[in-house]
Design a protein around this motif. Structure first.
Motif, PDB file in Angstrom:
ATOM      1  N   ASN A  25      37.119  38.308  35.335  1.00 22.38           N
ATOM      2  CA  ASN A  25      38.679  40.130  34.544  1.00 22.38           C
ATOM      3  C   ASN A  25      39.754  38.985  34.622  1.00 22.38           C
ATOM      4  N   ALA A  69      38.897  45.965  44.019  1.00 25.53           N
ATOM      5  CA  ALA A  69      36.946  46.543  42.285  1.00 25.53           C
ATOM      6  C   ALA A  69      37.241  45.745  41.961  1.00 25.53           C
ATOM      7  N   GLU A  94      35.023  45.815  38.253  1.00 25.38           N
ATOM      8  CA  GLU A  94      33.957  46.141  37.517  1.00 25.38           C
ATOM      9  C   GLU A  94      32.738  45.190  36.733  1.00 25.38           C
ATOM     10  N   SER A 102      30.114  47.536  40.403  1.00 23.64           N
ATOM     11  CA  SER A 102      31.536  47.583  40.983  1.00 23.64           C
ATOM     12  C   SER A 102      31.610  46.198  42.581  1.00 23.64           C
ATOM     13  N   GLN A 103      32.090  45.210  42.422  1.00 23.15           N
ATOM     14  CA  GLN A 103      32.445  44.226  43.469  1.00 23.15           C
ATOM     15  C   GLN A 103      33.646  44.220  43.805  1.00 23.15           C
TER      16      GLN A 103
END
Length: 349
Positions: A314, A49, A51, A58-59
């Motif tokens: 990310n 996950a 955020e 959340s993905q």
């Protein structure tokens, strides 16, 4: 609105076309007219996950349940200018840059190579339409593979895009262009190992390493807006309130960049100004791989959001990521939402 080619899945005619074509293509596969990927080869699982805040939470990253090897080899592959790989008159989806259309399946048996090369590498992909597709599938394969057999064989449909040869040349890989169907006697196929664009830290690190990117520290408090303005999409056209957002960002002391001018060199130059990035949804957000961006606010049409940029950001070290849906937002709504996220991220008071 495009209905044939790079499909806009929101269009009712596209949905109709897929509805009609799907059972026909299943029949063609059953009688051996083409070879699609097997169901177990496409099966995915969710993990890791990442955020996000705002209009998306959340993905989860998708990964193939059965990990794929870096490459597979095949002999006597006929490779077309549109990136389809045909063997003995049968199109192989797992060797091609996209699945074939129904008409292409029927034409496969009639295709004859114009000339032969002894060896070369082709890339399996999912979609070949936009710059995001190019980086997400093709560049990823080239920067993570250790066993490329040169030359790389580029279909004309890709080689016609200016960024394709730019990036291949930057990577120092020799290539030939399939302006006509080529017979590759010994073909190496770099397999698609990540579904869609679910990059992580290893993929971003490989991108930075292969393109010799050393992201500098951004100026504290720097902010930039990456606006699409009148960008003509290679896929379905999307409209963003870029002029409005530009005024909001400038009033906050930030800079504005027109992404129609985007290039690796431009993002290298902009990197010191990118502590906080506000951006219209699109592949320009890949620019965070050139920087040490801390905060991202992504503006998107409600029905055209994909988490690719979130995962790439990310992987690049972005700490805070917000998504704002644009549907029925007034200028004041946008300003309040942008300023709200900037306060939450500690960018403004």
């Amino acid at each position: 609105m495009k209905v044939i080619g790079n499909l806009d899945w929101r269009h009712p005619l596209v949905r109709l076309r897929i509805w009609v074509a799907t059972p026909i293509q299943k029949l063609f596969a059953a009688i051996g007219l083409w070879k699609p990927a097997r169901k177990d080869e496409l099966e995915c699982e969710q993990k890791d996950a990442v955020e996000a805040v705002g209009d998306r939470g959340s993905q989860l990253r998708l990964a193939y349940k059965t990990p794929r090897d870096e490459f597979t080899d095949a002999t006597a592959i006929d490779y077309t200018p549109t990136g389809l790989a045909i063997k003995n008159g049968v199109c192989f989806a797992r060797y091609s840059i996209r699945p074939p259309s129904t008409a292409e399946i029927l034409k496969s048996r009639k295709i004859q190579p114009a000339r032969t090369i002894p060896a070369g590498t082709v890339i399996e992909a999912e979609t070949p339409y936009t710059y995001g597709d190019w980086v997400g599938d093709f560049v990823l394969a080239l920067i993570t593979a250790e066993n490329i057999v040169e030359p790389l064989v580029l279909p004309k449909v890709l080689a016609d895009k200016p960024y394709v040869l730019r990036d291949v040349n930057a990577l120092g890989i020799s290539y030939v262009i399939a302006n006509e169907t080529l017979r590759i006697e010994n073909a190496r196929i770099l397999q698609k190992r990540i579904p869609s664009y679910y990059w992580g830290k290893p993929e971003v690190a490989a991108f930075r390493n292969k393109f010799n990117i050393t992201p500098p520290s951004p100026k504290p408090g720097s902010m930039i807006y990456l606006g699409r303005f009148d960008t003509k999409s290679e896929a379905a056209q999307r409209v963003y309130p870029s002029e409005t957002v530009a005024r909001i960002v400038e009033n906050l002391g930030g800079k504005v960049f027109d992404t129609r001018e985007a290039s690796p060199e431009k993002f290298d130059a902009l990197a010191p100004e990118m502590e906080t990035v506000i951006a219209d949804q699109g592949s320009a957000l890949f620019g965070v791989m050139h920087s040490q961006t801390k905060n991202v606010i992504e503006l998107t049409q409600d029905d055209w959001w994909h988490s690719a940029n979130l995962f790439i950001a990310n992987g690049a070290g972005v700490e805070n990521y917000a998504v704002i849906h644009l549907y029925e937002k007034s200028d004041d709504d946008l300003r309040n939402r942008i300023e709200g996220h900037l306060r939450d991220f500690g960018v403004i008071n």
